[in-house]
Structures are given as structure tokens and as C-alpha cells.
Write a protein that holds these residues in place. Structure first.
Motif, short mmCIF file in Angstrom:
data_model
loop_
_atom_site.label_atom_id
_atom_site.label_comp_id
_atom_site.label_asym_id
_atom_site.label_seq_id
_atom_site.Cartn_x
_atom_site.Cartn_y
_atom_site.Cartn_z
N TYR A 1 -4.26 16.87 0.16
CA TYR A 1 -3.70 17.66 1.36
C TYR A 1 -3.79 16.85 2.31
O TYR A 1 -2.47 17.73 3.44
N VAL A 2 -3.45 14.97 2.43
CA VAL A 2 -2.54 14.46 3.57
C VAL A 2 -0.89 15.15 3.62
O VAL A 2 -0.57 14.66 4.58
N THR A 3 -0.55 14.17 2.38
CA THR A 3 0.50 14.50 2.05
C THR A 3 1.54 15.66 2.20
O THR A 3 2.53 15.40 3.26
N LEU A 4 1.10 16.51 2.47
CA LEU A 4 1.40 18.34 2.23
C LEU A 4 0.69 18.05 4.29
O LEU A 4 2.34 19.13 4.83
N ARG A 5 -0.09 17.22 4.71
CA ARG A 5 0.07 17.47 6.31
C ARG A 5 1.33 17.33 6.83
O ARG A 5 1.80 17.20 7.75
N LYS B 160 4.82 6.33 9.79
CA LYS B 160 4.93 6.70 8.51
C LYS B 160 4.20 6.03 7.05
O LYS B 160 3.88 6.23 6.42
N VAL B 161 5.36 4.25 7.13
CA VAL B 161 5.49 3.63 6.39
C VAL B 161 3.66 3.28 6.11
O VAL B 161 2.94 3.13 4.92
N ALA B 162 2.86 2.74 7.75
CA ALA B 162 1.81 2.47 7.73
C ALA B 162 1.04 3.27 6.97
O ALA B 162 -0.36 3.37 7.10
N PHE C 71 1.85 5.45 -5.35
CA PHE C 71 0.95 6.96 -5.34
C PHE C 71 1.82 7.80 -4.45
O PHE C 71 2.08 8.66 -4.42
N SER C 72 0.88 7.02 -2.96
CA SER C 72 1.42 7.94 -2.06
C SER C 72 2.67 8.08 -1.42
O SER C 72 3.13 9.49 -0.92
N ALA C 73 3.26 7.82 -2.28
CA ALA C 73 5.19 7.82 -1.88
C ALA C 73 5.65 8.81 -2.81
O ALA C 73 5.93 9.90 -2.23
N ILE D 208 -1.67 2.89 4.24
CA ILE D 208 -3.43 3.49 3.94
C ILE D 208 -3.81 4.45 3.01
O ILE D 208 -4.79 3.92 2.47
N LEU D 209 -3.41 5.73 3.07
CA LEU D 209 -4.07 6.84 2.24
C LEU D 209 -3.55 5.62 0.42
O LEU D 209 -4.14 6.29 -0.11
N ASN D 210 -2.74 4.96 0.31
CA ASN D 210 -2.48 4.46 -1.14
C ASN D 210 -4.20 4.22 -1.34
O ASN D 210 -4.67 3.94 -2.75
#
Length: 214
Positions: free
Chosen positions: A36-40, A6-8, A176-178, A12-14
Motif C-alpha cells: 500500500y505504501v510503496t504503491l503510493r 526516499k531512503v529514510a 524488504f521495502s526496497a 522506516i517502512l522496513n
């Protein structure tokens, strides 16, 4: 291993989010793809982070950019109004200060939802913004929780010179992604209720069809 995975993924998403935000006017599409990605992720759906992010970025680019430009215009107008009245005195200036603060908070509340709604549902630009306003008010406790998470993250970053250095590292690696990831747990519950009420929404002429997350 699941946690490290999840952290990785968040790192990558960030990185993808930061890269696609560079042109500035693409921030709306970047925020949409981020949600979109975090909701998935919070729904435990199989997800290839890079592929899903870039696909959402491309599919929602036009609408997201229009919404972003509209919101930025409002933000600039509010900022201009605040600069005009902030150092002034008198009853009128006090009222304008209060209204400017309310407008700023309302704008942030809309931003918390509008790009996530665009990532999840098919709708027009007008309909997406209208639903963001309605949901931010109807789900106010969750809205407040999301607002406090964002506000606390920013406040802690600028608390001292030391936190600024660590905060910069945090935002550049997975900040941002977190934040989007943790907010997505609340968004998932809110959208679940919205999908349940979708039939009644359609009867009132609203087009709010869930997008297929495949």
C-alpha cells in the motif's frame, strides 16, 4: 535531499514491516500494508509512511490474514510433497518433482500479486486470489521481472559467507521495502491497465473497485 528522503522512508517502512511480521500470522497484513505504501510512493502521492502503513494494516487485516493462512497451507503441502519424492527414482517420482516445482513457482507468482491487489482493490478473498492468478499469467513478462528481482536478491544474500553478513544487514535496514518499492513500478503499470479495463470486468460480474488512496 529527495533521494535521502526516499531512503529514510524505506528504512522506516522496513522497520514497521519487520515489527508487524513478528507474530508470523500477521505477515499477510504486513505485506499488504507494505505494498500500500510503496504503491503510493511510486505514484508520487503524499504519504505519511507510518500512518498509511498502520491504517492499511488495520483495514486489511482480516482478509490478508485469511489469504496468508491459505497460501501457507499450500506452501506446507508442496514442501511435504517435495520431501516425499525428491530422493526417489522412477517415472512417477520425476513427474511429481516437476509438478512440485511448477506448483512452487505458481505459488510465488501469486504471492507477488495477491497482497498488492488487496492493498489496491476492493474484492473478496476468493476474487483477490483469482485475480492474482489471472494477472500473474496475463502480465507474465512483468511477473518474471518481479520474480527475478526477488530471486536474485535472495541468491546474492546466500552466495558466500560474506554476502550473508551484508545481506542480513540489507534485509534488516531496507531490503524488504526496497524490493517492494522497485516491484511497485511494475505493479503500477499492471494495475493501470486493470483499472482501464474495469468496466468490462464489472460487466462479467467481478467486483474489483480501486480503493481510494487518500
Amino acid at each position: 535531499m529527495h533521494f535521502l528522503g526516499k531512503v529514510a522512508d524505506l528504512m522506516i517502512l522496513n522497520l514497521l514491516f519487520l515489527i508487524t511480521c513478528v507474530p508470523i500470522f500477521t505477515i499477510g497484513a504486513s505485506l499488504t500494508a507494505l505494498h500500500y505504501v510503496t504503491l503510493r510512493m511510486v505514484s508520487d502521492e503524499d504519504s505519511a509512511v507510518s500512518r498509511d502503513y498502520l491504517r492499511s494494516f488495520k483495514q486489511n487485516f482480516r482478509q490478508a490474514t485469511i489469504i496468508w493462512l491459505i497460501l501457507i497451507t499450500f506452501a506446507l503441502l508442496i514442501t511435504y510433497d517435495i520431501r516425499l519424492v525428491w530422493n526417489g527414482a522412477g517415472y512417477v517420482n520425476t513427474v511429481m518433482k516437476i509438478l512440485s516445482i511448477i506448483a512452487s513457482v505458481a505459488l510465488v507468482m501469486v504471492i507477488l500479486y495477491v497482497f498488492a491487489i488487496l492493498a489496491k482493490f476492493h474484492n473478496s478473498v476468493k476474487g483477490t486470489i483469482r485475480n492474482a492468478v489471472a494477472i500473474s499469467l496475463s502480465a507474465f513478462p512483468r511477473t518474471l521481472s518481479m520474480f527475478m528481482l526477488v530471486a536474485a536478491s535472495v541468491a546474492l544474500t546466500f552466495y558466500t559467507e560474506t554476502t550473508v553478513r551484508w545481506g542480513l544487514l540489507f534485509w534488516l535496514t531496507f531490503g524488504f521495502s526496497a524490493v517492494a518499492y522497485f516491484n511497485s513500478f511494475l505493479l503500477k503499470k499492471t494495475f493501470g491497465n486493470l483499472i482501464t479495463d474495469q468496466a468490462s470486468d464489472k460487466s462479467r460480474g467481478q467486483r474489483n473497485d480501486p480503493k481510494k488512496m487518500t
